[in-house]
Design a protein around this motif. Structure first.
Motif, PDB file in Angstrom:
ATOM      1  N   UNK A  82       0.836  -1.205   0.000  1.00 54.37           N
ATOM      2  CA  UNK A  82       0.000   0.000   0.000  1.00 54.37           C
ATOM      3  C   UNK A  82       0.868   1.251   0.000  1.00 54.37           C
ATOM      4  N   UNK A  83       0.343   2.305  -0.632  1.00 56.07           N
ATOM      5  CA  UNK A  83       1.036   3.591  -0.664  1.00 56.07           C
ATOM      6  C   UNK A  83       0.001   4.705  -0.615  1.00 56.07           C
ATOM      7  N   UNK A  84       0.401   5.837  -0.041  1.00 57.90           N
ATOM      8  CA  UNK A  84      -0.463   7.011  -0.041  1.00 57.90           C
ATOM      9  C   UNK A  84      -0.380   7.720  -1.384  1.00 57.90           C
ATOM     10  N   UNK A  85      -1.408   8.459  -1.728  1.00 63.36           N
ATOM     11  CA  UNK A  85      -1.403   9.226  -2.979  1.00 63.36           C
ATOM     12  C   UNK A  85      -0.491  10.447  -2.894  1.00 63.36           C
ATOM     13  N   UNK A  86      -0.287  10.964  -1.692  1.00 57.06           N
ATOM     14  CA  UNK A  86       0.644  12.079  -1.462  1.00 57.06           C
ATOM     15  C   UNK A  86       1.964  11.428  -1.049  1.00 57.06           C
ATOM     16  N   UNK A  87       2.689  10.942  -2.042  1.00 59.14           N
ATOM     17  CA  UNK A  87       3.859  10.097  -1.819  1.00 59.14           C
ATOM     18  C   UNK A  87       4.935  10.762  -0.964  1.00 59.14           C
ATOM     19  N   UNK A  88       5.046  12.092  -1.042  1.00 56.57           N
ATOM     20  CA  UNK A  88       6.058  12.789  -0.254  1.00 56.57           C
ATOM     21  C   UNK A  88       5.663  12.936   1.212  1.00 56.57           C
ATOM     22  N   UNK A  89       4.415  12.572   1.555  1.00 59.58           N
ATOM     23  CA  UNK A  89       3.919  12.742   2.923  1.00 59.58           C
ATOM     24  C   UNK A  89       3.178  11.489   3.396  1.00 59.58           C
ATOM     25  N   UNK A  90       3.704  10.308   3.031  1.00 64.69           N
ATOM     26  CA  UNK A  90       3.006   9.075   3.379  1.00 64.69           C
ATOM     27  C   UNK A  90       3.990   8.039   3.908  1.00 64.69           C
ATOM     28  N   UNK A  91       3.805   7.647   5.150  1.00 61.02           N
ATOM     29  CA  UNK A  91       4.592   6.561   5.741  1.00 61.02           C
ATOM     30  C   UNK A  91       3.858   5.259   5.423  1.00 61.02           C
ATOM     31  N   UNK A  92       4.177   4.691   4.276  1.00 61.52           N
ATOM     32  CA  UNK A  92       3.438   3.537   3.763  1.00 61.52           C
ATOM     33  C   UNK A  92       4.346   2.312   3.688  1.00 61.52           C
ATOM     34  N   UNK A  93       4.017   1.365   2.839  1.00 62.06           N
ATOM     35  CA  UNK A  93       4.787   0.117   2.747  1.00 62.06           C
ATOM     36  C   UNK A  93       6.275   0.364   2.539  1.00 62.06           C
ATOM     37  N   UNK A  94       6.621   1.393   1.791  1.00 65.21           N
ATOM     38  CA  UNK A  94       8.039   1.685   1.522  1.00 65.21           C
ATOM     39  C   UNK A  94       8.827   1.910   2.804  1.00 65.21           C
ATOM     40  N   UNK A  95       8.204   2.516   3.790  1.00 60.80           N
ATOM     41  CA  UNK A  95       8.890   2.916   5.010  1.00 60.80           C
ATOM     42  C   UNK A  95       8.784   1.894   6.144  1.00 60.80           C
ATOM     43  N   UNK A  96       8.144   0.784   5.855  1.00 66.09           N
ATOM     44  CA  UNK A  96       7.963  -0.238   6.887  1.00 66.09           C
ATOM     45  C   UNK A  96       8.522  -1.593   6.441  1.00 66.09           C
ATOM     46  N   UNK A  97       9.452  -1.582   5.517  1.00 69.08           N
ATOM     47  CA  UNK A  97       9.985  -2.835   4.987  1.00 69.08           C
ATOM     48  C   UNK A  97      10.793  -3.630   6.005  1.00 69.08           C
ATOM     49  N   UNK A  98      11.147  -3.037   7.133  1.00 66.82           N
ATOM     50  CA  UNK A  98      11.888  -3.777   8.166  1.00 66.82           C
ATOM     51  C   UNK A  98      10.954  -4.481   9.150  1.00 66.82           C
ATOM     52  N   UNK A  99       9.650  -4.245   9.026  1.00 73.36           N
ATOM     53  CA  UNK A  99       8.681  -4.932   9.884  1.00 73.36           C
ATOM     54  C   UNK A  99       8.404  -6.327   9.346  1.00 73.36           C
ATOM     55  N   UNK A 100       7.766  -7.165  10.164  1.00 71.19           N
ATOM     56  CA  UNK A 100       7.313  -8.469   9.671  1.00 71.19           C
ATOM     57  C   UNK A 100       6.445  -8.237   8.441  1.00 71.19           C
TER      58      UNK A 100
END
Length: 168
Positions: free
Chosen positions: A123-141
């Motif tokens: 999942x990703x936010x539409x405001x990519x510069x202001x979204x803590x989405x899948x990209x930023x949680x890749x170190x989680x399970x």
């Protein structure tokens, strides 16, 4: 009369619990599709989520009781990566057309590549510069992916404010 009131309240509770629920948008991560303060209806029936659906989920990127709303970019079995030579996201080697991205944002400022496990969503936010989405949680399970069983439902309509009422 009191019996009618009890039936009405009971029906409202059951609809909210199992059919449709209102969610408040707390941040700018989905702009311009959803604005901070919007209220959306989320359908809770079904669990067949597809690419580009806007979904609400909880208990994945934060506390169990915190709800998030993001757009599904890839589903189980997909490979998602950023970016091709033209700066577009790729899913299974094909570039995505993403008219919903906030104007002025790139599909991602950070390169990534992920294979989405079965039963999970990227999942990703539409405001990519202001979204803590899948990209930023890749170190989680789950490497930043969201388990389908943590999805509350699919957002399908803005109901507040009145000037923004309409489907997604």
């Amino acid at each position: 009369m009191p019996a009618i009131a009890v039936v009405v309240v009971l029906c409202a509770v059951l609809v909210n619990a199992f059919v449709v629920q209102v969610f408040w948008i707390p941040s700018a991560s989905m702009e311009d599709t959803l604005l901070e303060g919007d209220r959306v209806l989320v359908g809770k029936l079904g669990d067949d989520y597809g690419r580009q659906d806007v979904v609400v989920f909880s208990g994945v990127f934060g506390p169990d009781d915190k709800d998030f709303i993001k757009r599904v970019i890839a589903v189980g079995g997909d490979t998602v990566e950023c970016c091709d030579a033209r700066g577009r996201l790729m899913v299974n080697g094909r570039p995505l057309t993403e008219p919903y991205i906030q104007p002025g944002n790139r599909p991602s400022a950070t390169p990534f590549r992920a294979v989405v496990p079965p039963g999970r969503l990227w999942v990703m936010g539409d405001h990519r510069d202001d979204s803590a989405d899948s990209r930023y949680h890749q170190r989680l399970d789950g490497d930043g992916t969201v388990p389908v069983d943590k999805v509350v439902g699919r957002a399908f309509m803005i109901i507040w404010p009145p000037s923004r009422v309409g489907g997604l």
